[in-house]
Design a protein around this motif. Structure first.
Motif, PDB file in Angstrom:
ATOM      1  N   THR A 521       0.946  -1.332  -0.071  1.00  0.00           N
ATOM      2  CA  THR A 521       0.057   0.110   0.085  1.00  0.00           C
ATOM      3  C   THR A 521       1.016   1.258   0.002  1.00  0.00           C
ATOM      4  OG1 THR A 521      -0.188  -0.023   2.505  1.00  0.00           O
ATOM      5  CG2 THR A 521      -1.918  -1.172   0.993  1.00  0.00           C
ATOM      6  N   TRP A 522       2.221   1.179  -0.048  1.00  0.00           N
ATOM      7  CA  TRP A 522       2.936   2.246  -0.117  1.00  0.00           C
ATOM      8  C   TRP A 522       2.699   3.129  -1.373  1.00  0.00           C
ATOM      9  CZ3 TRP A 522       8.399   0.310   1.843  1.00  0.00           C
ATOM     10  CH2 TRP A 522       8.451  -0.301   3.051  1.00  0.00           C
ATOM     11  N   PRO A 523       2.773   4.452  -1.435  1.00  0.00           N
ATOM     12  CA  PRO A 523       2.266   5.215  -2.618  1.00  0.00           C
ATOM     13  C   PRO A 523       3.541   4.968  -3.779  1.00  0.00           C
ATOM     14  CG  PRO A 523       2.564   6.450  -0.878  1.00  0.00           C
ATOM     15  CD  PRO A 523       2.251   5.188  -0.340  1.00  0.00           C
ATOM     16  N   GLU A 524       4.646   4.851  -3.087  1.00  0.00           N
ATOM     17  CA  GLU A 524       5.947   4.810  -4.082  1.00  0.00           C
ATOM     18  C   GLU A 524       5.812   3.525  -4.773  1.00  0.00           C
ATOM     19  OE1 GLU A 524       7.299   6.709  -0.123  1.00  0.00           O
ATOM     20  OE2 GLU A 524       5.867   5.192  -0.832  1.00  0.00           O
ATOM     21  N   PHE A 525       5.168   2.552  -4.452  1.00  0.00           N
ATOM     22  CA  PHE A 525       4.804   1.066  -5.428  1.00  0.00           C
ATOM     23  C   PHE A 525       3.456   1.253  -5.884  1.00  0.00           C
ATOM     24  CE2 PHE A 525       7.883  -1.007  -2.297  1.00  0.00           C
ATOM     25  CZ  PHE A 525       9.104  -0.423  -3.028  1.00  0.00           C
ATOM     26  N   ALA A 526       2.526   1.650  -5.083  1.00  0.00           N
ATOM     27  CA  ALA A 526       0.985   1.462  -5.523  1.00  0.00           C
ATOM     28  C   ALA A 526       0.763   2.939  -6.616  1.00  0.00           C
ATOM     29  CB  ALA A 526       0.078   1.678  -4.306  1.00  0.00           C
ATOM     30  N   GLY A 527       1.255   3.620  -6.489  1.00  0.00           N
ATOM     31  CA  GLY A 527       0.816   4.644  -7.439  1.00  0.00           C
ATOM     32  C   GLY A 527       1.677   4.980  -8.773  1.00  0.00           C
ATOM     33  N   LEU A 528       2.346   3.789  -9.042  1.00  0.00           N
ATOM     34  CA  LEU A 528       3.101   4.126 -10.094  1.00  0.00           C
ATOM     35  C   LEU A 528       2.406   3.284 -11.508  1.00  0.00           C
ATOM     36  CD1 LEU A 528       6.651   2.877  -9.257  1.00  0.00           C
ATOM     37  CD2 LEU A 528       6.287   5.261  -9.564  1.00  0.00           C
ATOM     38  N   HIS A 529       2.397   4.218 -12.625  1.00  0.00           N
ATOM     39  CA  HIS A 529       1.799   3.923 -13.813  1.00  0.00           C
ATOM     40  C   HIS A 529       2.741   2.861 -14.497  1.00  0.00           C
ATOM     41  CE1 HIS A 529       0.081   3.609 -18.017  1.00  0.00           C
ATOM     42  NE2 HIS A 529      -0.630   4.234 -17.508  1.00  0.00           N
ATOM     43  N   PRO A 530       2.423   1.628 -15.131  1.00  0.00           N
ATOM     44  CA  PRO A 530       3.581   0.767 -15.590  1.00  0.00           C
ATOM     45  C   PRO A 530       4.199   1.218 -16.533  1.00  0.00           C
ATOM     46  CG  PRO A 530       0.872   0.106 -16.351  1.00  0.00           C
ATOM     47  CD  PRO A 530       0.835   1.211 -15.173  1.00  0.00           C
ATOM     48  N   TYR A 531       3.688   2.182 -17.426  1.00  0.00           N
ATOM     49  CA  TYR A 531       4.479   2.702 -18.466  1.00  0.00           C
ATOM     50  C   TYR A 531       5.232   4.296 -18.121  1.00  0.00           C
ATOM     51  CZ  TYR A 531       2.633  -1.361 -20.826  1.00  0.00           C
ATOM     52  OH  TYR A 531       2.534  -2.603 -21.425  1.00  0.00           O
ATOM     53  N   ALA A 532       5.221   4.320 -16.866  1.00  0.00           N
ATOM     54  CA  ALA A 532       5.804   5.555 -16.415  1.00  0.00           C
ATOM     55  C   ALA A 532       7.461   5.609 -16.918  1.00  0.00           C
ATOM     56  CB  ALA A 532       5.876   5.740 -15.018  1.00  0.00           C
ATOM     57  N   PRO A 533       7.923   6.863 -17.132  1.00  0.00           N
ATOM     58  CA  PRO A 533       9.467   7.074 -17.518  1.00  0.00           C
ATOM     59  C   PRO A 533      10.281   6.095 -16.701  1.00  0.00           C
ATOM     60  CG  PRO A 533       8.355   8.991 -17.571  1.00  0.00           C
ATOM     61  CD  PRO A 533       7.403   8.031 -16.976  1.00  0.00           C
ATOM     62  N   ALA A 534      11.284   5.529 -17.211  1.00  0.00           N
ATOM     63  CA  ALA A 534      12.279   4.664 -16.709  1.00  0.00           C
ATOM     64  C   ALA A 534      12.934   5.154 -15.427  1.00  0.00           C
ATOM     65  CB  ALA A 534      13.432   3.985 -17.453  1.00  0.00           C
ATOM     66  N   GLU A 535      13.074   6.608 -15.426  1.00  0.00           N
ATOM     67  CA  GLU A 535      13.623   7.411 -14.359  1.00  0.00           C
ATOM     68  C   GLU A 535      12.910   7.441 -12.969  1.00  0.00           C
ATOM     69  OE1 GLU A 535      12.851  10.451 -17.467  1.00  0.00           O
ATOM     70  OE2 GLU A 535      13.397   8.355 -17.378  1.00  0.00           O
ATOM     71  N   ASP A 536      11.713   7.241 -13.255  1.00  0.00           N
ATOM     72  CA  ASP A 536      10.605   7.404 -12.376  1.00  0.00           C
ATOM     73  C   ASP A 536      10.204   6.162 -11.407  1.00  0.00           C
ATOM     74  OD1 ASP A 536       9.963   9.816 -13.084  1.00  0.00           O
ATOM     75  OD2 ASP A 536       7.881   9.490 -13.675  1.00  0.00           O
ATOM     76  N   THR A 537      10.797   5.089 -12.044  1.00  0.00           N
ATOM     77  CA  THR A 537      10.513   3.655 -11.596  1.00  0.00           C
ATOM     78  C   THR A 537      11.785   2.899 -11.115  1.00  0.00           C
ATOM     79  OG1 THR A 537      10.621   2.752 -13.759  1.00  0.00           O
ATOM     80  CG2 THR A 537       8.516   3.515 -13.017  1.00  0.00           C
ATOM     81  N   VAL A 538      12.976   3.666 -10.752  1.00  0.00           N
ATOM     82  CA  VAL A 538      14.268   2.792 -10.640  1.00  0.00           C
ATOM     83  C   VAL A 538      14.347   1.929  -9.487  1.00  0.00           C
ATOM     84  CG1 VAL A 538      16.563   3.241  -9.833  1.00  0.00           C
ATOM     85  CG2 VAL A 538      15.539   5.061 -11.408  1.00  0.00           C
ATOM     86  N   GLY A 539      13.431   2.332  -8.457  1.00  0.00           N
ATOM     87  CA  GLY A 539      13.511   1.416  -7.112  1.00  0.00           C
ATOM     88  C   GLY A 539      12.587   0.234  -7.206  1.00  0.00           C
ATOM     89  N   ILE A 540      11.636   0.348  -7.803  1.00  0.00           N
ATOM     90  CA  ILE A 540      10.632  -0.920  -8.085  1.00  0.00           C
ATOM     91  C   ILE A 540      11.236  -1.712  -9.074  1.00  0.00           C
ATOM     92  CG2 ILE A 540       9.184  -0.062  -9.867  1.00  0.00           C
ATOM     93  CD1 ILE A 540       6.927  -1.360  -8.220  1.00  0.00           C
ATOM     94  N   VAL A 541      12.028  -1.291 -10.056  1.00  0.00           N
ATOM     95  CA  VAL A 541      12.689  -2.197 -11.093  1.00  0.00           C
ATOM     96  C   VAL A 541      13.859  -2.827 -10.277  1.00  0.00           C
ATOM     97  CG1 VAL A 541      13.974  -2.071 -13.055  1.00  0.00           C
ATOM     98  CG2 VAL A 541      11.795  -1.078 -12.890  1.00  0.00           C
TER      99      VAL A 541
END
Length: 953
Positions: A521-541
């Motif tokens: 439920t953390w927004p840093e994971f739950a709030g991400l769009h799957p096709y967000a720019p790569a620089e936005d999703t460094v942590g989850i990747v």
């Protein structure tokens, strides 16, 4: 109790692993080992596993850490993500999860630790919740019947293609599947992957260009389109029907509160996702897809279907309809390999509809459309061109003298994500979370001085004329008080892991620790769009990549992909990798898969889905693969053998000593070895499939690696491969060249629940993982040994040992007494247990798996209950109770049954408080035994009316 009398752990560290593993005190471990005649866990597992696969080499993983340390590390990864305001759309939208649903469904173990409702008497709560979901989908789509959820929109569309192909008897074998050019790109990618495997030609068609010039058996339309455009679908549907084709519509449920229903327009089926009904984007999943069909196609529906029936007293009761498991998994005759669903997410989406009701949903949709109209008017005022006049929430804009990259980059720098279509076009999709401040910011990026608010939001093309959600359940729980009590009522009706042991063989119902669940439920994971720019999703990747590496180390493979969002999809991906490998090596005719007759039904089903042919292999009297039959089949198919699929330990619950021989035989014949990872809970830290001869496996993160079952989903089915198959893993993005392609809609599948398994491995460490496996084997053998004098244990391996599960054979008992496995399963409810797995893989048996998480007291409680039930069976055999009237055949017993005239030859106390049941902790089933046949004869798959429910009181 004095300090001196407290039990001691007997292990060096009292960390997380000691809380995950149930049997940790040295006296308890010693007692169980002594019962089996062994002096240590190492001695037991050395005896149980074949020497050829057993390893004492420690896993190359970091030592386990505390819950607090793990959460701190995960927080560091989460902090590397940037959650910008997404206006990307493309099937994924911001949504508000009502707090009462977030706290009392998503975060409640009463919901997320439940199992698939194969035992309906103790699953009435989640079955009713799923019926709400089905009714929501059927009403909004205008269809007659909806199923209890699909894996996501892309796979639902692929299943729809297969349904249309097999249901269209008039089409020739050369007919193509027609896909709307305005379909979501990820949906097209998944459909193409599945179509290629099944030999179905796909034609992407722009319907503005007129009718296609070739025969087609089915059509998939997007409604509204990927571009946001709303078209009148009726002429397209009529033209397709005139061409003797079936029509499926991928429809947005929220838009359907305003748009005419696909069923009303004449479509044959509808598919889509319920994500925007209160389920976070979560970097792509999990979300509950859906499928709904018109009358006449309901028996062709893949997946699970909840129906209404009656119990033994004639009261309304719910159960899975048309199936003992899934009606379509018929081994090599399968029409689908889907053996799971997205129950937890479907419950959330259904409850979102119940909570808001039709008026609330309509208000949300009208607000969303009004915001989209404001975006369009603002863009036009700034001199840009709005491409489509008719839209719901998504506006495509042709830019005037501006570069799309510059606007998208400026928006990103300002904390907003806009979708670039090409150099001259961008797209903006609003949702229920859009604010006035967002609209003002969007105006600035478009070069407008202010937001232009049109006078009225504008008429919706194809405006809806039909009603929806008229059933009373959508009007009775619209306040938080009402919803809170409704959710409590439903969860109280169910039996989940938070109540007690669920000893299901093959399904590994182990602890889902609270710390493991925290991050979803953390927004840093739950709030991400799957096709967000790569620089936005460094942590989850980074987190997902770490998890893939850890799983590769645990299994001995060279590469792992978490893209498949269920075990069935992992199977499909693994078999597609094998198929692609043979094609790459000039052997396209290698299309035979050997599968033991004892295998999971999904093995054969997945092989069929992958375009391969299934040949069954016999098993011997000990439950092992019949080596002589295997030799015969390998010789027969030496030129066309693609692979063998085996489950290890075997589906019969034993460690086959010949596994390395089997691998060598298949490899010598040019085939590949697929090891089903369903039983990996017996191998972690002790043996590695990638090192003992396997080439590929799928794993079940909802089994071995602690993602909870959620009442029947979500799950994740990563696929692990050796190096030569690594180039054939599923694609990771839409633009990636891949021999297989996308298997699920999102790049990392159900990414938002991957932190659960990451946390489990990180806290357990190599030592904890190994000890968990050893304890699972210990508990299973302890149960087998204690019950062997009461029920025959069907299969054992070396030293008379089983693996992590055992099969109790009731066939002789049934022949002597008339008491069936169903009777024992239902009687266990009266004792406060969920039943073991019934009649799989052998009819008339119970397969028991205690897992490592149950302590000795709970294991003994189960054993004692089974022993007491055996005494009850003996009373029937001895004539003390009639065969047709005893506590077993009448089980389960409800509280309501006690107030009726009691004419049974056993007492009320014997019925509901049998030996060992604590009256203060009694679980009361809400219904008596359910009449499955009645429900199938009178198929009803939507909510009963208030009048029907009132009459049932």
């Amino acid at each position: 109790m004095t300090a001196e009398s407290l039990p001691t752990s007997g292990f060096a560290a009292a960390g997380f692993s000691d809380r995950h593993i149930g049997v940790t005190t040295q006296p308890h471990v010693h007692h169980m080992l002594s019962t089996l005649g062994f002096g240590s866990l190492e001695e037991l597992t050395t005896a149980a596993l074949p020497e050829s696969i057993y390893t004492t080499e420690p896993l190359s993983l970091a030592a386990g850490v505390s819950e607090e340390a793990m959460l701190a590390e995960l927080r560091e990864l989460a902090a590397k993500n940037t959650v910008n305001r997404s206006f990307l759309g493309q099937g994924y939208y911001g949504t508000f999860t009502p707090g009462v649903i977030a706290r009392n469904v998503l975060e409640s173990p009463a919901w997320y630790t439940a199992y698939t409702p194969y035992q309906p008497e103790i699953s009435q709560g989640r079955l009713e919740a799923l019926l709400n979901f089905q009714t929501t989908v059927a009403d909004l789509t205008g269809m007659v019947t909806a199923n209890a959820s699909m894996l996501d929109e892309g796979t639902a569309a692929a299943e729809a293609m297969a349904l249309m192909r097999r249901s269209n008897r008039s089409a020739s074998a050369d007919a193509v599947f027609l896909v709307d050019a305005d379909v979501f790109p990820q949906t097209l990618a998944v459909v193409t992957t599945r179509a290629r495997a099944m030999g179905i030609p796909v034609l992407v068609h722009d319907f503005d260009a007129g009718a296609p010039g070739q025969e087609y058996f089915g059509v998939l339309l997007q409604y509204p389109g990927d571009s946001g455009r709303i078209r009148d679908l009726a002429p397209l549907i009529d033209a397709a029907h005139a061409a003797k084709a079936l029509v499926g519509v991928a429809a947005d449920l929220l838009a359907l509160t305003l748009l005419e229903a696909p069923g009303t327009l004449g479509a044959d089926l509808a598919v889509g996702t319920s994500q925007r009904f209160g389920v976070p984007m979560g970097f792509g999943g999990p979300h509950a897809g859906y499928m709904a069909v018109r009358k006449g196609l309901e028996r062709a529906l893949p997946g699970r279907l909840v129906g209404v029936s009656k119990d033994a007293d004639g009261h309304i009761a719910y159960r899975l309809a048309l199936q003992t498991r899934e009606q379509h998994i018929r081994r090599e005759k399968a029409t689908s390999n889907i053996c799971t669903a997205q129950v937890l997410l479907a419950v959330m989406a259904g409850m979102y509809a119940v909570y808001h009701g039709p008026a609330g949903l309509l208000a949300i949709a009208e607000r969303v459309h009004a915001d989209a109209a404001a975006v369009a008017a603002t863009a036009a005022a700034a001199g840009h061109t709005v491409v489509h006049a008719d839209f719901f929430d998504t506006v495509r804009i042709r830019l005037a003298g501006a570069n799309a990259d510059q606007i998208v980059a400026a928006a990103h720098a300002g904390g907003y994500l806009l979708r670039r279509i090409d150099d001259a076009h961008i797209q903006i999709a609003v949702d229920e979370t859009t604010t006035a401040a967002d609209l003002a910011a969007l105006a600035g990026f478009l070069g407008a001085a202010t937001v232009t608010v049109p006078t009225g939001a504008g008429a919706i093309a194809a405006a809806r004329t039909t009603g929806y959600l008229d059933n009373g359940v959508f009007h009775a729980h619209n306040s938080e008080t009402q919803m809170l009590r409704y959710l409590r009522k439903l969860s109280d009706a169910d039996y989940a892991l938070d109540r007690g042991m669920i000893p299901l063989g093959s399904c590994t119902m182990k602890l889902n620790a609270t710390a493991e669940m925290a991050a979803i439920t953390w927004p840093e994971f739950a709030g991400l769009h799957p096709y967000a720019p790569a620089e936005d999703t460094v942590g989850i990747v980074e987190m997902a990549t770490q998890l893939e590496a850890w799983l590769a180390e645990i299994t001995g493979y060279d590469a792992v992909s978490v893209q498949p969002n269920a075990g069935s999809q992992g199977e499909f991906a693994g078999l597609m990798a094998i198929r692609a490998y043979h094609v790459e090596n000039g052997n396209p005719d290698r299309d035979i898969v050997l599968i033991p007759t004892s295998a999971h039904g999904t093995n054969a089903a997945s092989a069929v889905m992958a375009g391969l042919k299934v040949v069954p292999v016999a098993t011997d009297g000990f439950g092992n693969v019949d080596i002589d039959d295997l030799k015969r089949l390998i010789t027969l198919h030496e030129d066309d053998l693609a692979a063998i699929m085996v489950t290890y330990p075997s589906t019969h619950g034993v460690f086959e000593t010949s596994i390395t021989t089997i691998c060598a035989m298949v490899h010598d014949a040019g085939g590949q070895v697929y090891v089903d990872g369903a039983n990996l809970n017996a191998l972690v830290g002790l043996a590695r499939p990638g090192k003992f001869g396997a080439d590929v496996s799928h794993l079940n993160l909802h089994k071995t690696f602690c993602i909870p079952h959620g009442g029947g989903g979500p799950g994740v089915g990563p696929v692990g491969v050796r190096a030569h198959l690594a180039p054939h893993l599923p694609a990771r993005s839409l633009g990636q060249h891949s021999s297989v392609g996308l298997v699920s809609s999102a790049p990392y599948g159900s990414a938002s629940i991957l932190p659960i398994s990451w946390a489990y491995i990180r806290m357990m460490g190599p030592d904890g993982l190994r000890r968990a496996t050893q304890t699972a084997i210990l508990s299973a053998n302890y149960i087998a040994r204690r019950l062997a004098g009461h029920y025959p244990v069907l299969y054992t391996g070396a030293h008379d040992l089983v693996a992590h599960e055992c099969i109790l054979d009731l066939r002789g008992i049934t022949a002597d007494s008339g008491v069936s496995v169903d009777d024992v399963a239902k009687r266990l409810i009266d004792y406060g247990f969920h039943a073991p797995t019934m009649s799989f893989p052998v009819a008339g048996t119970l397969m028991v798996e205690p897992t490592e998480s149950e302590d000795l007291a709970e294991v003994d409680r189960f054993v004692d209950a089974m022993v007491a039930i055996r005494r009850e069976i003996a009373a029937v055999q001895d004539g003390l109770w009639p065969a047709g009237d005893n506590p077993l055949v009448n089980a389960p017993h409800t509280a309501r049954s006690l107030v009726k005239d009691w004419t049974h030859p056993y007492s009320r106390e014997e019925a509901v408080f049998p030996a060992g049941v604590d009256p203060r902790a009694k679980y009361w089933p809400p219904v008596r035994r359910i009449d499955q046949a009645y429900g199938d004869r009178h198929l009803v798959c939507s909510c009963p009316s208030i009048e029907e429910l009132a009459a049932d009181l």
